[in-house]
Scaffold this motif. Structure first.
Motif, PDB file in Angstrom:
ATOM      1  N   ASP A  83       2.361  -0.096  -0.297  1.00 26.86           N
ATOM      2  CA  ASP A  83       1.320   0.791  -0.828  1.00 26.86           C
ATOM      3  C   ASP A  83       1.716   2.252  -0.626  1.00 26.86           C
ATOM      4  OD1 ASP A  83      -0.386  -1.251  -1.634  1.00 26.86           O
ATOM      5  OD2 ASP A  83      -1.409  -1.334   0.314  1.00 26.86           O
ATOM      6  N   VAL A  85      -0.043   6.112   0.286  1.00 29.61           N
ATOM      7  CA  VAL A  85      -1.213   6.785   0.853  1.00 29.61           C
ATOM      8  C   VAL A  85      -1.005   8.287   0.714  1.00 29.61           C
ATOM      9  CG1 VAL A  85      -2.560   7.217   2.937  1.00 29.61           C
ATOM     10  CG2 VAL A  85      -1.667   4.915   2.482  1.00 29.61           C
ATOM     11  N   ILE A 127      -2.280  12.034  -7.765  1.00 26.00           N
ATOM     12  CA  ILE A 127      -2.781  10.688  -8.071  1.00 26.00           C
ATOM     13  C   ILE A 127      -2.367  10.277  -9.477  1.00 26.00           C
ATOM     14  CG2 ILE A 127      -4.879   9.338  -8.499  1.00 26.00           C
ATOM     15  CD1 ILE A 127      -6.203  10.987  -6.232  1.00 26.00           C
ATOM     16  N   LYS A 137      -2.438   2.916  -8.355  1.00 25.67           N
ATOM     17  CA  LYS A 137      -2.957   4.109  -7.696  1.00 25.67           C
ATOM     18  C   LYS A 137      -2.712   4.029  -6.193  1.00 25.67           C
ATOM     19  CE  LYS A 137      -7.597   2.116  -7.329  1.00 25.67           C
ATOM     20  NZ  LYS A 137      -8.980   2.174  -7.826  1.00 25.67           N
ATOM     21  N   PRO A 138      -2.661   5.184  -5.516  1.00 30.25           N
ATOM     22  CA  PRO A 138      -2.563   5.172  -4.050  1.00 30.25           C
ATOM     23  C   PRO A 138      -3.730   4.418  -3.425  1.00 30.25           C
ATOM     24  CG  PRO A 138      -2.112   7.356  -4.911  1.00 30.25           C
ATOM     25  CD  PRO A 138      -2.639   6.539  -6.064  1.00 30.25           C
ATOM     26  N   LYS A 139      -3.492   3.853  -2.239  1.00 29.38           N
ATOM     27  CA  LYS A 139      -4.488   2.999  -1.593  1.00 29.38           C
ATOM     28  C   LYS A 139      -5.541   3.799  -0.830  1.00 29.38           C
ATOM     29  CE  LYS A 139      -5.215  -1.483  -1.258  1.00 29.38           C
ATOM     30  NZ  LYS A 139      -4.225  -2.329  -0.565  1.00 29.38           N
ATOM     31  N   ALA A 140      -5.186   4.990  -0.363  1.00 26.95           N
ATOM     32  CA  ALA A 140      -6.117   5.785   0.439  1.00 26.95           C
ATOM     33  C   ALA A 140      -5.697   7.245   0.414  1.00 26.95           C
ATOM     34  CB  ALA A 140      -6.158   5.274   1.883  1.00 26.95           C
ATOM     35  N   SER A 160     -12.014  11.215  -5.121  1.00 32.19           N
ATOM     36  CA  SER A 160     -12.027   9.888  -4.515  1.00 32.19           C
ATOM     37  C   SER A 160     -12.879   8.925  -5.329  1.00 32.19           C
ATOM     38  CB  SER A 160     -12.564   9.987  -3.085  1.00 32.19           C
ATOM     39  OG  SER A 160     -12.931   8.722  -2.575  1.00 32.19           O
ATOM     40  N   TYR A 163     -11.363   8.054  -8.973  1.00 39.98           N
ATOM     41  CA  TYR A 163     -10.239   7.117  -9.008  1.00 39.98           C
ATOM     42  C   TYR A 163     -10.451   5.917  -8.091  1.00 39.98           C
ATOM     43  CZ  TYR A 163      -7.871  10.811 -11.573  1.00 39.98           C
ATOM     44  OH  TYR A 163      -7.531  11.741 -12.528  1.00 39.98           O
ATOM     45  N   ASP A 164     -11.610   5.853  -7.454  1.00 42.39           N
ATOM     46  CA  ASP A 164     -11.948   4.751  -6.550  1.00 42.39           C
ATOM     47  C   ASP A 164     -10.877   4.577  -5.463  1.00 42.39           C
ATOM     48  OD1 ASP A 164     -13.458   2.676  -5.512  1.00 42.39           O
ATOM     49  OD2 ASP A 164     -12.506   1.151  -6.767  1.00 42.39           O
ATOM     50  N   ILE A 165     -10.577   5.697  -4.790  1.00 44.63           N
ATOM     51  CA  ILE A 165      -9.618   5.707  -3.673  1.00 44.63           C
ATOM     52  C   ILE A 165     -10.363   6.212  -2.439  1.00 44.63           C
ATOM     53  CG2 ILE A 165      -7.420   6.563  -2.798  1.00 44.63           C
ATOM     54  CD1 ILE A 165      -6.598   7.117  -5.693  1.00 44.63           C
TER      55      ILE A 165
END
Length: 392
Positions: A83, A85, A127, A137-140, A160, A163-165
């Motif tokens: 992943d 981050v 992102i 997409k990045p995980k966090a 956040s 993009y639902d991160i």
């Protein structure tokens, strides 16, 4: 005059009572009444805020370090090997290292000049570019409230959500700092505190993960105690860690909670006095909260930039490292700002989205003594030394 340190631990006088109770009752292990009490004290502090959205009652898990809290926070956010981050570049290495513990890849994003924290515009660009290049997409997002200065959390949280991160707030240096009326560490999905020896309050070493639900705290405690399953014998179905805070350290923390508000007020007062004492040195710019009124920093460390100085050998500029050395010779500890992560050799190959802000700050920035032991006499002495050394 005794040597003046950046932020020397200051005891309330109540710590010994809790430590003695631990010894008297033989609670000298990584659990016990002080751990439970310290967690409750921290929860009460965070939940005392009148502006807490949605009536959330934050839960706190006391751990062995702030780094451990970031590590477990990433696990709760399901970060795994492979992943990516998003991490703030302008920070201490502990903000990014736990990403690599999990086999994930940190992606560094530079700062904006107002707060010195993650640039929201650059965050979104990163992102979009990572999705384009990797197909996912990045995980966090690990957002840091550097030196106690809150990030531009409204903008970061909007991205956040878009993009639902999830956001993991690194508030290691920001206990008591507020953004839009809410305590730093309570705005994102999870938050991190540190109680290292030089922080606003200390447990000699230690940290905490701020959770929004009882279930998240229980999961954190599970991973922090070697992920032992609920069997009458030792059974482990997942990898766990020895990350729980000791009952002795938590006893120090319980005593420290009685002076937390006083420490925050003192650091803020120190910032005010530096502004007054250094106002007649045109080269010095004291770092302040943006004028929009959204941020109320704890000012864990007063930080400044000094025009005409450079940490590198640059023709026509004075050497910042020499200034630090000269201050040290006068018994005053100062320190350069964090070297950005994208400049660290260990992360030379990490993806980075850079606008030059953190490089400029690192080049000419300085941390000044700000802790509870720094009184008016010391501030006068520090100011006089800076006047002589900068204006000579």
């Amino acid at each position: 005059m005794n040597r003046i340190y950046l932020c020397l631990a200051h005891m309330s006088g109540n710590e010994q009572k809790f430590i003695q109770e631990a010894f008297d009752t033989n609670w000298v292990v990584p659990l016990g009444p002080n751990v439970n009490g310290f967690e409750q004290d921290l929860s009460d502090f965070l939940n005392s805020n009148d502006n807490e959205p949605n009536g959330i009652q934050h839960q706190v898990c006391a751990l062995s370090s702030g780094t451990a809290a970031i590590h477990l926070g990433l696990i709760l956010l399901d970060v795994k090997s492979g992943d990516e981050v998003i991490c703030q570049s302008f920070t201490f290495a502990a903000s990014a290292n736990p990403v690599t513990y999990l086999g994930a890849q940190p992606v560094f994003v530079d700062s904006e000049p107002d707060t010195w924290n993650m640039d929201p515009k650059l965050l979104e660009e990163a992102i979009v570019d990572r999705i384009s290049k990797t197909g996912k997409k990045p995980k966090a997002i690990v957002a840091v409230h550097l030196y106690g200065m809150p990030c531009k959390m409204n903008e970061i949280l909007e991205i956040s959500k878009k993009y639902d991160i999830p956001v993991l707030e690194d508030a290691a240096e920001a206990i008591g700092s507020k953004y839009n009326g809410a305590y730093c560490g309570t705005l994102g999905k999870l938050g991190v505190l540190s109680f290292n020896g030089n922080k606003m309050i200390t447990t000699s070493g230690g940290g905490a993960l701020i959770c929004k639900t009882v279930e998240e705290k229980q999961k954190t405690t599970f991973f922090a105690t070697q992920a032992r399953e609920a069997y009458p014998y030792y059974q482990h179905e997942q990898i766990g860690y020895n990350y729980r805070m000791s009952n002795i350290c938590a006893g120090i923390g319980r005593g420290q909670m009685s002076v937390l508000d006083d420490h925050i007020k003192h650091h803020q007062w120190v910032l005010t006095r530096y502004r007054e004492l250094l106002a007649d040195i045109p080269a010095i710019k004291v770092h302040l909260a943006p004028a929009d009124g959204m941020s109320l920093p704890n000012y864990w460390l007063t930080t400044v930039t000094i025009e005409g100085f450079s940490i590198r050998e640059v023709e026509g500029k004075k050497n910042l490292l020499k200034l630090i050395e000269n201050m040290s010779e006068r018994g005053i500890e100062t320190r350069a700002l964090w070297q950005p992560m994208h400049r660290q050799p260990v992360y030379r190959n990490a993806p980075s989205y850079i606008n030059g802000v953190s490089d400029q700050l690192f080049d000419c920035g300085l941390c000044l003594p700000s802790g509870p032991w720094v009184k008016e006499e010391e501030l006068q002495y520090i100011s006089e030394a800076l006047h002589r050394l900068i204006q000579d």
